[in-house]
Design an enzyme around this catalytic site. Structure first.
Site, mmCIF file in Angstrom:
data_model
loop_
_atom_site.group_PDB
_atom_site.id
_atom_site.type_symbol
_atom_site.label_atom_id
_atom_site.label_comp_id
_atom_site.label_asym_id
_atom_site.label_seq_id
_atom_site.Cartn_x
_atom_site.Cartn_y
_atom_site.Cartn_z
ATOM 1 N N THR A 12 0.824 -1.218 0.000
ATOM 2 C CA THR A 12 0.000 0.000 0.000
ATOM 3 C C THR A 12 0.855 1.264 0.000
ATOM 4 O O THR A 12 0.470 2.289 -0.570
ATOM 5 C CB THR A 12 -0.967 -0.032 1.214
ATOM 6 O OG1 THR A 12 -1.855 -1.123 1.034
ATOM 7 C CG2 THR A 12 -1.774 1.234 1.354
ATOM 8 N N SER A 55 1.637 -7.373 -0.982
ATOM 9 C CA SER A 55 2.340 -8.389 -0.192
ATOM 10 C C SER A 55 1.666 -9.761 -0.172
ATOM 11 O O SER A 55 2.342 -10.748 0.113
ATOM 12 C CB SER A 55 2.651 -7.873 1.207
ATOM 13 O OG SER A 55 1.537 -7.874 2.040
ATOM 14 N N THR A 88 1.672 -4.527 4.146
ATOM 15 C CA THR A 88 1.536 -4.891 5.563
ATOM 16 C C THR A 88 0.961 -6.295 5.795
ATOM 17 O O THR A 88 1.124 -6.848 6.871
ATOM 18 C CB THR A 88 0.661 -3.863 6.312
ATOM 19 O OG1 THR A 88 -0.628 -3.843 5.716
ATOM 20 C CG2 THR A 88 1.282 -2.481 6.286
ATOM 21 N N ASP A 89 0.282 -6.844 4.753
ATOM 22 C CA ASP A 89 -0.389 -8.134 4.981
ATOM 23 C C ASP A 89 0.580 -9.249 5.366
ATOM 24 O O ASP A 89 0.279 -10.078 6.228
ATOM 25 C CB ASP A 89 -1.172 -8.563 3.733
ATOM 26 C CG ASP A 89 -2.407 -7.697 3.511
ATOM 27 O OD1 ASP A 89 -2.762 -6.922 4.405
ATOM 28 O OD2 ASP A 89 -3.022 -7.816 2.424
HETATM 29 N N1 ASP Z 1 -2.875 -5.437 0.922
HETATM 30 C C1 ASP Z 1 -1.767 -4.545 1.139
HETATM 31 C C2 ASP Z 1 -0.464 -5.322 0.977
HETATM 32 O O1 ASP Z 1 -0.119 -6.040 1.887
HETATM 33 C C3 ASP Z 1 -1.871 -3.959 2.492
HETATM 34 C C4 ASP Z 1 -0.803 -2.969 2.841
HETATM 35 O O2 ASP Z 1 0.244 -2.869 2.249
HETATM 36 O O3 ASP Z 1 -1.032 -2.246 3.827
HETATM 37 O O4 ASP Z 1 0.168 -5.209 -0.022
#
Ligand code: ASP
Length: 322
Positions: A12, A55, A88-89
């Site tokens: 993200t 991710s 973050t995932d």
């Molecule tokens: N879905 C996103 C990822 O992990 C979430 C994020 O980056 O906050 O790529």
């Protein structure tokens, strides 16, 4: 001035929101490219655009490639610290892999964002600058891989994503953050008491992860077994117990000399061989199941994948998870 390397991998923090549909997606050019140098003047910054992946698309092969890139750049000797931007995932899995793989005293900080680059209250640039400040700090040395988000510094081993959308999502439930970031200072209040590192060359083992639940029978575990796994992680109930109906399926896996590592599906506390009833922790440990303390299921999986590159001997594996 110190020299900090930023390695971008996507997530993200690299994305943008479409204002009409509200959907968030990757962009060809990283929205934070060059921003770090504009907003942080206390270090020389170099950027490396390794991947541009959400991710959930990150695999163990990507983690190993990232680990090698950091190792090579640090070995070349011209960087004092590294910041990795990541979705973050699966951030905690990559951060923990790096923690196990890298053998460096230099700071390696992983960060991300919960709000994409053009959303109101976007936390991407802020987290990136905070991470550079931490990587630029002498006190951040010798602390293993760190995760910096939302003014807090966490260890890769303990941190986990706790909220789907809140910017305060990253928490270390059992132990708390090891440091905080203020406008003027980087304050550490905990020291690492142990450090482990495994010099592996590849990451190819197929380790499955399954969560125990009330009324579970052995069919799911037998199906997983039949796919040809090299190891199994079971997120057990409470202190480390499982429904008795899965015991025969677990025994069959052990009979094939496939290691089973047990963690708890609780997010605090440790697993121990306390209960004597069928499916209780004492029976599981007597069967040869290895109890792993302080790891979530996904992190125990990463660790078993790493460990299996070195040995599949149960007596050698067990001490690695104590
Ligand atoms: N879905 C996103 C990822 O992990 C979430 C994020 O980056 O906050 O790529």
């Amino acid at each position: 001035m110190k020299k900090i390397l930023i390695i971008h991998t996507g997530g993200t923090i690299s994305m943008q929101e479409d204002k009409r549909s509200g959907t968030v997606s990757t962009s060809n050019e990283h929205p934070l490219s060059n921003s770090a140098s504009l907003f942080h003047h206390d270090a020389h910054i170099e950027e490396d655009f390794l991947f541009n992946l959400p991710s959930p698309h990150i695999t163990p092969a990507h983690m190993l490639e990232l680990g090698r890139r950091i190792h090579d750049k640090l070995a070349a000797g011209n960087f004092d610290g590294v910041v990795v931007t990541h979705g973050t995932d699966t951030l905690e899995e990559t951060a923990y892999f790096l923690d196990l793989f890298l053998q460096t005293r230099k700071p390696v900080v992983v960060t991300g964002a919960m709000r994409s680059s053009n959303e109101v209250g976007s936390d991407g640039l802020y987290n990136l600058i905070s991470s550079i400040r931490v990587a630029n700090t002498d006190e951040a040395q010798d602390k293993g891989v760190l995760v910096v988000m939302n003014d807090e510094i966490h260890t890769a081993k303990n941190v986990t994503k706790t909220s789907t959308s809140n910017v305060a999502t990253f928490q270390s439930p059992q132990y708390g953050p090891i440091g905080i970031i203020t406008k003027q200072e980087i304050l550490f209040h905990q020291k690492l008491i142990s450090y482990e590192s495994y010099p592996i060359q590849q990451l190819t083992k197929n380790v499955a992860l399954v969560k125990a639940y009330a009324g579970m029978d052995g069919s799911l575990i037998s199906a997983i077994h039949s796919t040809g796994i090299s190891g199994l992680i079971i997120e057990a109930l409470g202190q480390g117990n499982v429904p008795k109906g899965i015991i025969p399926a677990l025994q069959q896996i052990l009979d094939d000399d496939i290691p089973i590592i047990l963690v708890s599906r609780c997010y605090q506390g440790i697993v121990q061989a306390t209960y004597m009833y069928e499916g209780g922790g004492r029976q599981l440990r007597d069967m040869g199941i290895i109890f792993a303390n302080g790891l979530t299921g996904p992190k125990a999986r990463i660790k078993l994948m790493v460990a299996l590159e070195l040995t599949n001997n149960l007596t050698e594996l067990a001490p690695m998870f104590e």
